[in-house]
Design a protein around this motif. Structure first.
Motif, short mmCIF file in Angstrom:
data_model
loop_
_atom_site.label_atom_id
_atom_site.label_comp_id
_atom_site.label_asym_id
_atom_site.label_seq_id
_atom_site.Cartn_x
_atom_site.Cartn_y
_atom_site.Cartn_z
N THR A 191 58.86 48.68 31.21
CA THR A 191 59.00 48.10 32.55
C THR A 191 57.94 48.63 33.51
OG1 THR A 191 60.77 49.72 32.84
CG2 THR A 191 61.44 47.45 32.58
N ASN A 246 52.67 47.86 36.37
CA ASN A 246 51.34 48.36 36.72
C ASN A 246 50.22 47.49 36.16
OD1 ASN A 246 51.85 50.44 38.50
ND2 ASN A 246 52.32 51.89 36.85
N LEU A 274 50.06 44.46 38.49
CA LEU A 274 49.41 44.83 39.74
C LEU A 274 47.91 45.03 39.52
CD1 LEU A 274 52.12 47.29 41.09
CD2 LEU A 274 51.38 45.20 42.24
N VAL A 288 45.25 55.35 30.59
CA VAL A 288 44.78 55.39 31.98
C VAL A 288 43.53 54.53 32.14
CG1 VAL A 288 43.81 56.89 33.78
CG2 VAL A 288 45.79 57.66 32.44
N LEU A 307 44.24 50.71 32.23
CA LEU A 307 44.62 50.23 33.56
C LEU A 307 43.41 50.20 34.50
CD1 LEU A 307 48.10 51.92 34.17
CD2 LEU A 307 47.64 49.47 33.98
N ASP A 308 42.56 51.22 34.39
CA ASP A 308 41.34 51.23 35.21
C ASP A 308 40.49 49.99 34.94
OD1 ASP A 308 42.03 53.65 36.35
OD2 ASP A 308 40.56 54.84 35.25
N SER A 325 41.93 46.79 36.34
CA SER A 325 41.83 46.66 37.80
C SER A 325 40.40 46.53 38.28
CB SER A 325 42.53 47.83 38.51
OG SER A 325 42.06 49.07 38.06
N VAL A 376 62.31 50.35 36.72
CA VAL A 376 60.84 50.33 36.69
C VAL A 376 60.26 51.70 37.00
CG1 VAL A 376 58.78 49.15 37.58
CG2 VAL A 376 60.96 47.93 37.49
N VAL A 377 60.96 52.46 37.83
CA VAL A 377 60.36 53.67 38.40
C VAL A 377 61.09 54.97 38.06
CG1 VAL A 377 59.41 52.34 40.31
CG2 VAL A 377 61.61 53.51 40.60
N PHE A 404 58.54 57.71 36.91
CA PHE A 404 57.62 58.07 37.99
C PHE A 404 58.38 58.84 39.08
CE2 PHE A 404 54.69 56.44 41.56
CZ PHE A 404 53.68 57.34 41.26
N THR A 425 49.95 50.33 47.51
CA THR A 425 50.78 49.14 47.29
C THR A 425 50.48 48.51 45.93
OG1 THR A 425 49.15 47.66 48.29
CG2 THR A 425 50.79 48.65 49.75
N ARG A 426 49.47 49.04 45.22
CA ARG A 426 49.07 48.42 43.96
C ARG A 426 49.46 49.26 42.75
NH1 ARG A 426 43.60 46.18 43.62
NH2 ARG A 426 44.62 45.24 41.83
N VAL A 427 50.23 50.33 42.98
CA VAL A 427 50.84 51.09 41.89
C VAL A 427 52.34 50.96 42.09
CG1 VAL A 427 51.25 53.41 40.96
CG2 VAL A 427 48.94 52.69 41.58
N THR A 428 53.05 50.57 41.06
CA THR A 428 54.48 50.32 41.23
C THR A 428 55.22 51.62 41.52
OG1 THR A 428 56.33 49.05 40.34
CG2 THR A 428 55.25 50.54 38.81
N HIS A 485 38.77 50.96 42.37
CA HIS A 485 39.18 49.93 41.41
C HIS A 485 39.64 50.58 40.11
CE1 HIS A 485 38.07 46.66 43.97
NE2 HIS A 485 36.86 47.14 44.15
N ARG A 486 40.30 51.71 40.22
CA ARG A 486 40.77 52.43 39.04
C ARG A 486 42.23 52.82 39.27
NH1 ARG A 486 36.87 56.01 36.54
NH2 ARG A 486 38.21 57.71 37.22
N LEU A 487 43.11 51.83 39.03
CA LEU A 487 44.52 52.06 39.36
C LEU A 487 45.20 53.09 38.46
CD1 LEU A 487 45.72 48.47 40.28
CD2 LEU A 487 45.46 50.44 41.80
N GLY A 488 44.77 53.16 37.20
CA GLY A 488 45.35 54.16 36.31
C GLY A 488 45.02 55.56 36.79
N SER A 489 43.76 55.79 37.09
CA SER A 489 43.31 57.10 37.57
C SER A 489 43.92 57.42 38.93
CB SER A 489 41.78 57.13 37.67
OG SER A 489 41.21 56.99 36.39
N VAL A 518 47.43 58.88 38.47
CA VAL A 518 47.36 60.26 37.97
C VAL A 518 46.95 61.20 39.11
CG1 VAL A 518 46.10 61.80 36.41
CG2 VAL A 518 46.87 59.56 35.60
#
Lengths: 267, 267, 267
Positions: free
Chosen positions: A41, A46, A49, A255, A258-259, A262, B39-40, B43, B201-204, B248-252, B255
């Protein structure tokens, strides 16, 4: 049937098509209603998004059918299905189809266990726009299971492509067959999407989130066939790029994946 | 009502207050009982551990009301509420209030769908210490919905702040309104907390985990108003810092956000 | 009983044993059926994939007992147990034992709340192969609770080791006691596994996923005692290595931990 199957070369879904669809998705930010499994989920939200969609996990009987009617697209994934989930998913699938909301069915591990296989067939009767699965799952739900070895994920691509085309032909759904090369078929033609990376099979949810990504492209691509091809092409590229330098680093790979999703088209 | 609203300048919640509260939290490691959305959950637990709290997800009817009575604080988030969850959440909210356990209500997507909106109003009747939401959610639960467009997240801050103050006044709860600038209000005054970053707002779950973080500060801050202001200030700073170099690196970014929360005041 | 307990020095589980077991696991890729808590499902799947196992989360009454019969190993973790879960877990535990599938019980927070403590005792009656817990949990389920302070995680190692040996003796299970030094005991001998890092207690699920990892080694190690020792040794090393340079960076630590698990023995 696959004797008659026309394999379209990758060039028919061009780089330009993919980037155009991605640009459209980011502009429209479609609302993607997800009913997915408990393992993925967070990752699913993510990923959605990251590509620019707007995820919404709505799962209870009082809300899900109502929400499917107003969402831009719907994903139903049976990965950790329970008795109660099955009922809600069926009602939600019916609502989506009744209101013209395009939707993706991901029959995780169908064929391996009786209960979810039965539910999957009931969901297919609700007319999904796209069915996404690996070779074993597509073989199982197509009824071609007897030719393969149950959940055998080493089922040959040729057998699975035949089954995918058959499933598309009998259900009217686009079938997105995931593997070393993905194939997207409407029953008469098939678009191969090469690329990707073996590491993608070693992070949980890369298949499941591909289903969500296909759903996200359904409202913005020209056709469901193109939506599935675009989503698969984006995944293949992000996976390949993210693997660079992360061969034995699965945490960093996830990671980086996802980078890449995005940053694609942004940098 | 907002004509009479006294906007307190950010300086009233000083850097010193925030760091003092954070130090207290790390010393006391409050036990934060979370009933949050699917979902969270992960996290949320990691965010609470990063700031120094002790998370406990206890969700079944046999345990949750009993546990709320002994926990330091409670979070109830209706994000993926089911029929069964609604019942347990109400009993748990009642137990928390009866035993003096401070608690935060996060009415995710209230107003957008009937079922959760009704449950949210029942939960508000159980007297939450803090209600945290975005503009659309606060407008919806305050009854000011008619002035906004349903789940319209572009609702103006001014309208939402009016609704937040009204909601605080009628319920006795502190209302934490999330947006480009957060506002914390008790109905007569409001503390603006600027900062943060659009990437949040772009990371759940950044909103949902802010609710959990407010809960964590309730037992250690001087007042619920201060607890919400401290949590929001910490989030704004961690989000802004984590965004540096990760546009533009949502995964990083996700973290780095956990890294910043865990290093704040330590390095 | 612990007066008679023979503490085996760490050398009895040599570096060679650990790497041999890991190599075996990667070759056989055992199918690990997980019924775990909602906080750690994703992390558990990714940890299992990182070490080379094949995770499957199957949780509904129609599927779980059937699946436990064919899986290589099973994990049952009561962390976020619900009324419905308890029933399915008991039926699944019975099926695993009946079909010879080795399984691990993780009695998260047993002793702290009545409901899960009762379910835990019923699960123990189904004969788990391994019981994994921290000092408080092992003290609680061993019936030695009165000597400790409820969920007191500062219970002394000596008391907990005594309780662990007693629990192993009365149940026939291997008991894996987690702490600054882990101890694996069959009731008459104990293998200490030193190492690890305090940061491991500040990322959610490191204990829960150790339970899953022990399950993964059960079908490939020479004995359940060795399986638990190998899994603990791998965790201790990955945790220690991942902590280097990440002291106040919990997000990066979790990523590095998965990286270390996936690279161990490969690089």
């Amino acid at each position: 049937m696959n004797n008659e199957l026309n394999i379209i070369s990758p060039k028919t879904s061009t780089e330009r098509d993919v980037l155009h669809d991605l640009e459209q998705l980011r502009e429209q930010a479609p609302l993607v209603h997800c009913m997915t499994n408990s393992v993925v989920t967070n990752f699913t939200a993510n990923v959605l998004l990251a590509i620019g969609a707007s995820p919404a996990m709505v799962v209870t009987i009082e809300e899900a059918p109502e929400f499917a009617a107003i969402a831009s697209a719907l994903l139903i994934n049976v990965g950790t299905i329970t008795t109660a989930d099955a009922h809600v998913m069926l009602k939600t699938a019916e609502a989506a189809t009744a209101h013209g909301t395009p939707w993706v069915l991901d029959p995780v591990a169908a064929g391996a266990i009786g209960f979810r296989t039965g539910v999957t067939h009931e969901l297919i009767a609700c007319k999904p726009t796209v069915i996404r699965g690996n070779a074993s799952e597509i073989l199982a739900v197509s009824g071609e299971k007897s030719e393969a070895k149950g959940v055998d994920s080493t089922a040959s691509s040729q057998d699975a492509l035949h089954a995918a085309a058959l499933l598309a032909g009998t259900t009217g759904a686009i079938v997105a067959l995931s593997g070393e090369t993905d194939f997207i078929t409407d029953g008469t033609t098939a678009i191969p999407v090469p690329g990707g990376h073996p590491l993608m099979t070693r992070v949980t949810g890369t298949g499941c989130t591909l289903g969500a990504t296909i759903a996200a492209f359904l409202p913005v691509s020209s056709t469901p066939l193109q939506a599935a091809a675009t989503a698969s092409a984006i995944y293949a590229r992000a996976g390949k790029d993210a693997a660079t330098g992360n061969e034995h680093r699965l945490g960093s790979f996830a990671v980086a994946f996802l980078d890449r999703l995005s940053s694609m088209g942004n940098s």
